[in-house]
Every structure is written in structure tokens, then in C-alpha cells.
Design a protein around this motif. Structure first.
Motif, PDB file in Angstrom:
ATOM      1  N   ILE A  74       0.851  -1.186   0.000  1.00  0.00           N
ATOM      2  CA  ILE A  74       0.000   0.000   0.000  1.00  0.00           C
ATOM      3  C   ILE A  74       0.890   1.240   0.000  1.00  0.00           C
ATOM      4  O   ILE A  74       1.779   1.378   0.834  1.00  0.00           O
ATOM      5  N   PHE A  76       0.582   5.109   0.518  1.00  0.00           N
ATOM      6  CA  PHE A  76      -0.373   6.078   1.062  1.00  0.00           C
ATOM      7  C   PHE A  76       0.323   7.424   1.223  1.00  0.00           C
ATOM      8  O   PHE A  76       1.328   7.540   1.916  1.00  0.00           O
ATOM      9  N   LYS A  77      -0.213   8.445   0.563  1.00  0.00           N
ATOM     10  CA  LYS A  77       0.324   9.804   0.653  1.00  0.00           C
ATOM     11  C   LYS A  77      -0.662  10.646   1.443  1.00  0.00           C
ATOM     12  O   LYS A  77      -1.869  10.556   1.222  1.00  0.00           O
ATOM     13  N   TYR A  78      -0.143  11.465   2.336  1.00  0.00           N
ATOM     14  CA  TYR A  78      -1.010  12.226   3.222  1.00  0.00           C
ATOM     15  C   TYR A  78      -0.338  13.542   3.604  1.00  0.00           C
ATOM     16  O   TYR A  78       0.840  13.577   3.940  1.00  0.00           O
ATOM     17  N   LYS A  85      -5.118  13.226   0.615  1.00  0.00           N
ATOM     18  CA  LYS A  85      -4.687  11.856   0.850  1.00  0.00           C
ATOM     19  C   LYS A  85      -4.936  11.037  -0.410  1.00  0.00           C
ATOM     20  O   LYS A  85      -5.942  11.224  -1.100  1.00  0.00           O
ATOM     21  N   LYS A  86      -3.987  10.147  -0.700  1.00  0.00           N
ATOM     22  CA  LYS A  86      -4.088   9.243  -1.842  1.00  0.00           C
ATOM     23  C   LYS A  86      -3.667   7.865  -1.383  1.00  0.00           C
ATOM     24  O   LYS A  86      -2.670   7.703  -0.700  1.00  0.00           O
ATOM     25  N   LYS A  87      -4.431   6.863  -1.790  1.00  0.00           N
ATOM     26  CA  LYS A  87      -4.117   5.494  -1.450  1.00  0.00           C
ATOM     27  C   LYS A  87      -4.039   4.683  -2.732  1.00  0.00           C
ATOM     28  O   LYS A  87      -4.961   4.688  -3.532  1.00  0.00           O
TER      29      LYS A  87
END
Length: 104
Positions: A74, A76-78, A85-87
């Protein structure tokens, strides 16, 4: 114990005859034969040959067992306080190879 250090996919692997390794994806079907020319070191227990950068006329032969993809990771950018947020998921393809023999 005989072993060699090979380079493939800009990574180095220590291999021995009979062992199975997972490397970066290479072309070829199942039960195909693959030959690695970039041999950096060969040792048979008594003698060791170190290449500069590769050992001349050395070759490692293997058999392709499978073409698969690894488990999903995964990404995940936050960013806090900005509603960002991007997953995403990612599965890296790999080739499983059984080392048959080491030719020096």
C-alpha cells in the motif's frame, strides 16, 4: 561449496546450483532457459575468481520456474491540515529462477 555472485536487473545475487531465487522480471516462458553473463565472482571452495568488473567467459545457467507478481503493498500519501490523501496499491512483477549450473 560452489557459488557465484551475478548481476541482473541492476541488483546482485549470491547463487549456488540447485537454489531458487526471485529476480526482477525478465522475458521468457515457464521452463525456459536463461543464461546470466554478468558474473562478478566465482568460488568453488578452493579457488576464488574476482572479476574486473566481470569474470571473463563465466556463465550461470538457470531455468525459469514461474512469472508472478509479489504481494500488494500500500502506497499512502497524506498531507495534514489540507485534506490531501491518496491510497494506491502496487504489485511488483518478478521471475522465479532455479540455478542449474555455474560455468567458469
Amino acid at each position: 561449496m560452489q557459488f557465484a555472485i551475478i548481476e541482473t536487473g541492476s541488483k546482485q545475487y549470491k547463487v549456488s546450483p540447485g537454489e531458487k531465487i526471485k529476480i526482477e522480471k525478465i522475458e521468457g516462458g515457464t521452463d525456459g532457459v536463461v543464461s546470466f553473463d554478468r558474473v562478478l565472482l566465482i568460488s568453488n571452495g578452493d579457488e576464488t575468481a574476482v572479476g574486473t568488473p566481470t569474470v571473463q567467459s563465466a556463465r550461470v545457467e538457470g531455468k525459469i520456474i514461474a512469472q508472478n507478481r509479489a504481494r500488494k503493498i500500500i502506497v499512502f500519501k497524506y498531507h495534514s491540515k489540507s485534506r490531501y490523501k491518496k491510497k494506491r496499491g502496487h504489485r511488483q512483477p518478478y521471475t522465479e529462477v532455479e540455478i542449474l549450473k555455474i560455468n567458469s
